[in-house]
Design a protein around this motif. Structure first.
Motif, PDB file in Angstrom:
ATOM      1  N   TYR A  91      -9.219  -2.419  -9.562  1.00 14.33           N
ATOM      2  CA  TYR A  91      -9.284  -1.571 -10.761  1.00 14.33           C
ATOM      3  C   TYR A  91     -10.248  -0.399 -10.557  1.00 14.33           C
ATOM      4  O   TYR A  91     -10.007   0.699 -11.055  1.00 14.33           O
ATOM      5  N   ALA A  92     -11.320  -0.614  -9.820  1.00 14.36           N
ATOM      6  CA  ALA A  92     -12.289   0.467  -9.581  1.00 14.36           C
ATOM      7  C   ALA A  92     -11.689   1.549  -8.688  1.00 14.36           C
ATOM      8  O   ALA A  92     -11.942   2.742  -8.884  1.00 14.36           O
ATOM      9  N   LYS A  93     -10.891   1.145  -7.726  1.00 17.13           N
ATOM     10  CA  LYS A  93     -10.201   2.125  -6.867  1.00 17.13           C
ATOM     11  C   LYS A  93      -9.248   2.967  -7.707  1.00 17.13           C
ATOM     12  O   LYS A  93      -9.170   4.188  -7.537  1.00 17.13           O
ATOM     13  N   HIS A 117       0.824  -1.212   0.000  1.00 19.74           N
ATOM     14  CA  HIS A 117       0.000   0.000   0.000  1.00 19.74           C
ATOM     15  C   HIS A 117       0.856   1.258   0.000  1.00 19.74           C
ATOM     16  O   HIS A 117       0.511   2.257  -0.624  1.00 19.74           O
ATOM     17  N   ASP A 118       1.982   1.218   0.699  1.00 21.47           N
ATOM     18  CA  ASP A 118       2.893   2.357   0.687  1.00 21.47           C
ATOM     19  C   ASP A 118       3.464   2.571  -0.710  1.00 21.47           C
ATOM     20  O   ASP A 118       3.587   3.696  -1.179  1.00 21.47           O
ATOM     21  N   GLN A 119       3.805   1.479  -1.384  1.00 21.79           N
ATOM     22  CA  GLN A 119       4.325   1.578  -2.748  1.00 21.79           C
ATOM     23  C   GLN A 119       3.269   2.129  -3.694  1.00 21.79           C
ATOM     24  O   GLN A 119       3.586   2.931  -4.575  1.00 21.79           O
ATOM     25  N   GLN A 120       2.028   1.709  -3.507  1.00 27.21           N
ATOM     26  CA  GLN A 120       0.946   2.236  -4.347  1.00 27.21           C
ATOM     27  C   GLN A 120       0.749   3.726  -4.108  1.00 27.21           C
ATOM     28  O   GLN A 120       0.568   4.483  -5.061  1.00 27.21           O
ATOM     29  N   ALA A 121       0.803   4.158  -2.857  1.00 31.70           N
ATOM     30  CA  ALA A 121       0.636   5.576  -2.540  1.00 31.70           C
ATOM     31  C   ALA A 121       1.766   6.403  -3.160  1.00 31.70           C
ATOM     32  O   ALA A 121       1.525   7.481  -3.707  1.00 31.70           O
ATOM     33  N   ILE A 122       2.986   5.882  -3.095  1.00 34.49           N
ATOM     34  CA  ILE A 122       4.126   6.592  -3.698  1.00 34.49           C
ATOM     35  C   ILE A 122       3.965   6.665  -5.212  1.00 34.49           C
ATOM     36  O   ILE A 122       4.224   7.700  -5.834  1.00 34.49           O
ATOM     37  N   LEU A 123       3.494   5.590  -5.817  1.00 32.70           N
ATOM     38  CA  LEU A 123       3.270   5.578  -7.258  1.00 32.70           C
ATOM     39  C   LEU A 123       2.173   6.566  -7.659  1.00 32.70           C
ATOM     40  O   LEU A 123       2.338   7.334  -8.611  1.00 32.70           O
ATOM     41  N   VAL A 124       1.066   6.568  -6.925  1.00 28.12           N
ATOM     42  CA  VAL A 124      -0.028   7.501  -7.210  1.00 28.12           C
ATOM     43  C   VAL A 124       0.460   8.942  -7.046  1.00 28.12           C
ATOM     44  O   VAL A 124       0.182   9.799  -7.894  1.00 28.12           O
ATOM     45  N   PHE A 125       1.180   9.216  -5.973  1.00 27.35           N
ATOM     46  CA  PHE A 125       1.737  10.557  -5.755  1.00 27.35           C
ATOM     47  C   PHE A 125       2.644  10.962  -6.915  1.00 27.35           C
ATOM     48  O   PHE A 125       2.520  12.054  -7.467  1.00 27.35           O
ATOM     49  N   SER A 126       3.545  10.087  -7.301  1.00 24.35           N
ATOM     50  CA  SER A 126       4.519  10.392  -8.356  1.00 24.35           C
ATOM     51  C   SER A 126       3.842  10.620  -9.707  1.00 24.35           C
ATOM     52  O   SER A 126       4.174  11.573 -10.420  1.00 24.35           O
ATOM     53  N   PHE A 163      -6.276  10.171  -0.923  1.00 24.84           N
ATOM     54  CA  PHE A 163      -7.582   9.703  -1.393  1.00 24.84           C
ATOM     55  C   PHE A 163      -7.498   8.235  -1.816  1.00 24.84           C
ATOM     56  O   PHE A 163      -8.314   7.404  -1.415  1.00 24.84           O
ATOM     57  N   HIS A 164      -6.483   7.923  -2.619  1.00 26.33           N
ATOM     58  CA  HIS A 164      -6.306   6.547  -3.086  1.00 26.33           C
ATOM     59  C   HIS A 164      -6.063   5.592  -1.902  1.00 26.33           C
ATOM     60  O   HIS A 164      -6.634   4.501  -1.860  1.00 26.33           O
ATOM     61  N   SER A 165      -5.260   6.009  -0.967  1.00 30.37           N
ATOM     62  CA  SER A 165      -4.998   5.182   0.216  1.00 30.37           C
ATOM     63  C   SER A 165      -6.269   4.968   1.030  1.00 30.37           C
ATOM     64  O   SER A 165      -6.477   3.890   1.588  1.00 30.37           O
ATOM     65  N   LEU A 220      -8.043   7.986 -10.607  1.00 32.49           N
ATOM     66  CA  LEU A 220      -7.718   8.648 -11.873  1.00 32.49           C
ATOM     67  C   LEU A 220      -8.761   9.709 -12.213  1.00 32.49           C
ATOM     68  O   LEU A 220      -8.413  10.826 -12.614  1.00 32.49           O
ATOM     69  N   ALA A 221     -10.031   9.384 -12.012  1.00 35.63           N
ATOM     70  CA  ALA A 221     -11.098  10.353 -12.290  1.00 35.63           C
ATOM     71  C   ALA A 221     -10.988  11.561 -11.367  1.00 35.63           C
ATOM     72  O   ALA A 221     -11.170  12.709 -11.799  1.00 35.63           O
ATOM     73  N   MET A 222     -10.673  11.309 -10.110  1.00 36.28           N
ATOM     74  CA  MET A 222     -10.539  12.421  -9.162  1.00 36.28           C
ATOM     75  C   MET A 222      -9.362  13.316  -9.530  1.00 36.28           C
ATOM     76  O   MET A 222      -9.449  14.531  -9.482  1.00 36.28           O
ATOM     77  N   ALA A 223      -8.254  12.707  -9.928  1.00 36.44           N
ATOM     78  CA  ALA A 223      -7.031  13.467 -10.220  1.00 36.44           C
ATOM     79  C   ALA A 223      -7.107  14.223 -11.539  1.00 36.44           C
ATOM     80  O   ALA A 223      -6.504  15.287 -11.676  1.00 36.44           O
ATOM     81  N   THR A 224      -7.837  13.690 -12.508  1.00 31.97           N
ATOM     82  CA  THR A 224      -7.816  14.300 -13.849  1.00 31.97           C
ATOM     83  C   THR A 224      -9.152  14.851 -14.318  1.00 31.97           C
ATOM     84  O   THR A 224      -9.169  15.642 -15.256  1.00 31.97           O
TER      85      THR A 224
END
Length: 185
Positions: A153-155, A21-30, A140-142, A160-164
């Motif tokens: 995939y829905a998360k 989950h930490d890796q996913q958060a870092i990826l989403v942030f980046s 938000f993603h976390s 993605l919808a929230m960010a863009t």
């Protein structure tokens, strides 16, 4: 270590430290920061909101005072005049933080409004608004991972919808305090 509490049949408070989950958060942030870096403006708009903030930042660092009479952005309508001096009408904390960042950019990188306005405006906006916005999307993603009944995939699509696809994007690429304030709530 895992800790699980049941809040409702659909929400869990499983906590993982230093895991996937930490890796996913870092990826989403980046990825969000990269997206915002591509869209971030390098100019000051005629609307006045960002000009007033940049005028305050420039006045504090380049001129050593709070009034913006000498600033290149003193044309903004978002000013208040007191005893022949014009001041930004925006709350000062955001501009003071911006002045600290601008001071570092000026001393370390040699950037200034006078020498390289576009790069200075771009970096100040990306640091002060883009970074907190990317952090907001990662949070938000976390937060979505608590909902175990929502597919992975829905998360990701929701994030993605929230960010863009929301007003978050437009507020994240211009100098304003809205998304920064939301990120720190």
């Amino acid at each position: 270590p895992k800790e699980t509490k049941i809040i409702s049949p659909y929400i869990s408070t499983k906590r993982r430290y230093h895991g996937i989950h930490d890796q996913q958060a870092i990826l989403v942030f980046s990825l969000t920061l990269l997206f915002l870096a591509f869209l971030t403006h390098n100019k000051v708009f005629l609307a006045g909101n960002d000009a007033s903030r940049f005028a305050q930042i420039e006045a504090l660092v380049d001129y050593g005072h709070t009034y913006v009479n000498e600033s290149r952005y003193n044309w903004t309508l978002d000013l208040v005049a007191i005893d022949g001096k014009e001041f930004s009408n925006k709350p000062p904390v955001f501009s003071v933080v911006g002045a600290a960042i601008y001071f570092v950019l000026k001393k370390v990188m040699g950037l200034s409004f006078a020498q390289d306005e576009a790069k200075t405006v771009y970096l100040l906006t990306l640091i002060m608004v883009g970074l907190p916005s990317a952090w907001l999307v990662a949070i938000f993603h976390s937060g979505l991972r608590r909902y175990e009944n929502i597919p992975f995939y829905a998360k990701n699509l929701t994030t993605l919808a929230m960010a863009t696809g929301t007003i978050l994007t437009t507020f994240s690429v211009t100098m304003n305090n809205h998304t920064t304030a939301a990120a720190f709530l």
